[in-house]
Design a protein around this motif. Structure first.
Motif, PDB file in Angstrom:
ATOM      1  N   UNK A 127      12.767 139.260 -77.328  1.00 46.30           N
ATOM      2  CA  UNK A 127      13.586 140.275 -77.981  1.00 46.30           C
ATOM      3  C   UNK A 127      12.685 141.453 -78.354  1.00 46.30           C
ATOM      4  N   UNK A 128      13.285 142.560 -78.757  1.00 46.76           N
ATOM      5  CA  UNK A 128      12.495 143.728 -79.161  1.00 46.76           C
ATOM      6  C   UNK A 128      11.640 143.400 -80.382  1.00 46.76           C
ATOM      7  N   UNK A 129      12.193 142.674 -81.350  1.00 48.11           N
ATOM      8  CA  UNK A 129      11.406 142.315 -82.531  1.00 48.11           C
ATOM      9  C   UNK A 129      10.260 141.367 -82.164  1.00 48.11           C
ATOM     10  N   UNK A 130      10.477 140.479 -81.208  1.00 46.75           N
ATOM     11  CA  UNK A 130       9.397 139.587 -80.750  1.00 46.75           C
ATOM     12  C   UNK A 130       8.312 140.375 -80.020  1.00 46.75           C
ATOM     13  N   UNK A 131       8.703 141.411 -79.287  1.00 47.63           N
ATOM     14  CA  UNK A 131       7.718 142.262 -78.621  1.00 47.63           C
ATOM     15  C   UNK A 131       6.866 143.003 -79.649  1.00 47.63           C
ATOM     16  N   UNK A 132       7.500 143.476 -80.725  1.00 50.06           N
ATOM     17  CA  UNK A 132       6.740 144.114 -81.797  1.00 50.06           C
ATOM     18  C   UNK A 132       5.737 143.125 -82.394  1.00 50.06           C
ATOM     19  N   UNK A 133       6.184 141.916 -82.666  1.00 44.93           N
ATOM     20  CA  UNK A 133       5.313 140.877 -83.217  1.00 44.93           C
ATOM     21  C   UNK A 133       4.152 140.597 -82.255  1.00 44.93           C
ATOM     22  N   UNK A 134       4.459 140.518 -80.971  1.00 45.86           N
ATOM     23  CA  UNK A 134       3.450 140.218 -79.956  1.00 45.86           C
ATOM     24  C   UNK A 134       2.365 141.288 -79.912  1.00 45.86           C
ATOM     25  N   UNK A 135       2.776 142.546 -79.811  1.00 48.07           N
ATOM     26  CA  UNK A 135       1.793 143.613 -79.598  1.00 48.07           C
ATOM     27  C   UNK A 135       1.211 144.193 -80.890  1.00 48.07           C
ATOM     28  N   UNK A 136       1.883 143.994 -82.020  1.00 39.13           N
ATOM     29  CA  UNK A 136       1.366 144.529 -83.275  1.00 39.13           C
ATOM     30  C   UNK A 136       0.630 143.491 -84.108  1.00 39.13           C
ATOM     31  N   UNK A 137       0.927 142.198 -83.930  1.00 36.00           N
ATOM     32  CA  UNK A 137       0.368 141.182 -84.815  1.00 36.00           C
ATOM     33  C   UNK A 137      -0.376 140.056 -84.090  1.00 36.00           C
ATOM     34  N   UNK A 138       0.045 139.701 -82.887  1.00 39.10           N
ATOM     35  CA  UNK A 138      -0.624 138.601 -82.181  1.00 39.10           C
ATOM     36  C   UNK A 138      -1.840 139.097 -81.416  1.00 39.10           C
ATOM     37  N   UNK A 139      -1.650 140.124 -80.614  1.00 43.55           N
ATOM     38  CA  UNK A 139      -2.724 140.609 -79.753  1.00 43.55           C
ATOM     39  C   UNK A 139      -3.573 141.656 -80.469  1.00 43.55           C
ATOM     40  N   UNK A 140      -4.866 141.723 -80.119  1.00 46.79           N
ATOM     41  CA  UNK A 140      -5.742 142.743 -80.710  1.00 46.79           C
ATOM     42  C   UNK A 140      -5.509 144.103 -80.049  1.00 46.79           C
ATOM     43  N   UNK A 141      -6.303 145.081 -80.405  1.00 48.04           N
ATOM     44  CA  UNK A 141      -6.240 146.391 -79.759  1.00 48.04           C
ATOM     45  C   UNK A 141      -6.463 146.221 -78.256  1.00 48.04           C
ATOM     46  N   UNK A 142      -5.555 146.727 -77.458  1.00 46.71           N
ATOM     47  CA  UNK A 142      -5.608 146.525 -76.005  1.00 46.71           C
ATOM     48  C   UNK A 142      -6.115 147.762 -75.254  1.00 46.71           C
ATOM     49  N   UNK A 143      -6.733 148.681 -75.952  1.00 47.85           N
ATOM     50  CA  UNK A 143      -7.251 149.878 -75.291  1.00 47.85           C
ATOM     51  C   UNK A 143      -8.183 149.497 -74.141  1.00 47.85           C
ATOM     52  N   UNK A 144      -7.890 150.009 -72.954  1.00 44.01           N
ATOM     53  CA  UNK A 144      -8.707 149.740 -71.782  1.00 44.01           C
ATOM     54  C   UNK A 144      -8.476 148.385 -71.141  1.00 44.01           C
ATOM     55  N   UNK A 145      -7.521 147.589 -71.639  1.00 47.83           N
ATOM     56  CA  UNK A 145      -7.323 146.217 -71.160  1.00 47.83           C
ATOM     57  C   UNK A 145      -6.246 146.120 -70.068  1.00 47.83           C
ATOM     58  N   UNK A 146      -6.363 145.058 -69.276  1.00 45.76           N
ATOM     59  CA  UNK A 146      -5.372 144.731 -68.244  1.00 45.76           C
ATOM     60  C   UNK A 146      -4.508 143.578 -68.739  1.00 45.76           C
TER      61      UNK A 146
END
Length: 306
Positions: A127-146
């Motif tokens: 869901x959109x809220x799960x995507x927010x949780x995934x990219x804002x709280x689970x994963x670290x800064x993804x700058x430059x990442x694949x």
């Protein structure tokens, strides 16, 4: 106020600002956390717009007739189960479907009687809220990442990664030509081509991609779409190629639960799957908004390659 009017107002404010304070104002607009809520809302609006575009392109259950195995497995569950795509239908939209009689929460225990029981629901998308949780709280800064999404389906993870993260490249691998076409149309329409790529392929043919991935995401990706022997083949492929130290693997459900249904296959390498990973504890309580199902968040698991 529309965009043109809002832009005119903002420029007017800049024009009236004292020259000695103008640089401070521009710096505040570009760097301040005070605007984060407005930016997140805008990002979510983009995702909701994509969901609105995709909804008419699919049957209500968001599964194409060609997905015979997934349809059969859903029907064979011990409890009657309905697929409701969480990216396309939030709680409010689902409630509307119930009220309009297009969907039911219950099934009849005895045909013709009034004895009913609640249906089970499953989604193959975040869901959109799960995507927010995934990219804002689970994963670290993804700058430059694949970031690689295995079985990207509608592309929800790719779109979420685009608007919620600074990942350099988001690659979806999808075996269904129908879903690849939907994703391609969406990526082109919203101008996501600079960071999103969709590959029409079996993940087991993408060794170099998996080997180079910094983050691998797998949401209900094998159980409903592959025979047990093919699931084992796919897991073995992942375990042999996703080996970059400190790379991150996101799964729904946990690896242990995903492999539980394969215990009867007598595959000798089954016990070794997952042993090159360590699970990272997650604090699910940090993201409990009104429209968030805590049980769905707890289905998300994070692992780090040792």
């Amino acid at each position: 106020m529309n965009f043109k009017e809002a832009k005119k107002e903002i420029l007017h404010i800049f024009g009236k600002t004292d020259p000695q304070d103008l640089a401070k104002l521009i710096d505040w607009v570009t760097k301040s956390d005070d605007l984060d809520d407005y930016l997140v809302d805008n990002q979510s609006t983009i995702l909701r717009s994509i969901a609105d575009d995709l909804r008419p392109c699919l049957p209500l259950e968001a599964m194409f007739p060609s997905e015979t195995m997934a349809i059969q497995k859903t029907q064979q569950n011990s409890k009657p189960t309905l697929h409701v795509d969480a990216f396309l239908y939030d709680e409010e939209a689902v409630d509307s479907l119930f009220e309009e009689g297009k969907m039911s929460r219950t099934y009849c225990l005895n045909c013709g009687s009034h004895r009913t029981a609640p249906l089970e629901f499953i989604s193959h998308s975040f869901s959109i809220s799960e995507l927010q949780f995934l990219f804002h709280h689970i994963l670290p800064d993804l700058t430059g990442k694949l970031v690689v999404d295995v079985g990207s389906r509608l592309g929800a993870v790719l779109y979420g990664g685009y608007v919620y993260s600074a990942a350099a490249q988001l690659v979806g691998v999808e075996i269904s030509e129908e879903f690849v076409k939907l994703q391609t149309i969406t990526v082109e329409k919203y101008g996501f081509n600079d960071r999103i790529q969709v590959i029409h392929a079996d993940i087991c043919s993408q060794a170099a991609l998996v080997q180079n991935a910094d983050v691998l995401i797998m949401n209900n990706v094998f159980e409903y779409f592959m025979e047990p022997k093919d699931q084992l083949r796919a897991w073995q492929f992942i375990s042999q190629n996703f080996l970059r130290k400190d790379a991150l693997l996101v799964t729904v459900p946990s690896i242990q639960e995903a492999l539980m249904s394969l215990q009867d296959t007598n595959f000798q390498g089954l016990s070794a799957i997952g042993h090159w990973l360590e699970e990272v504890p997650l604090d699910y309580s940090v993201y409990l908004k009104n429209d968030t199902d805590p049980d769905s968040l707890k289905q998300i698991h994070l692992y780090r390659v040792l």
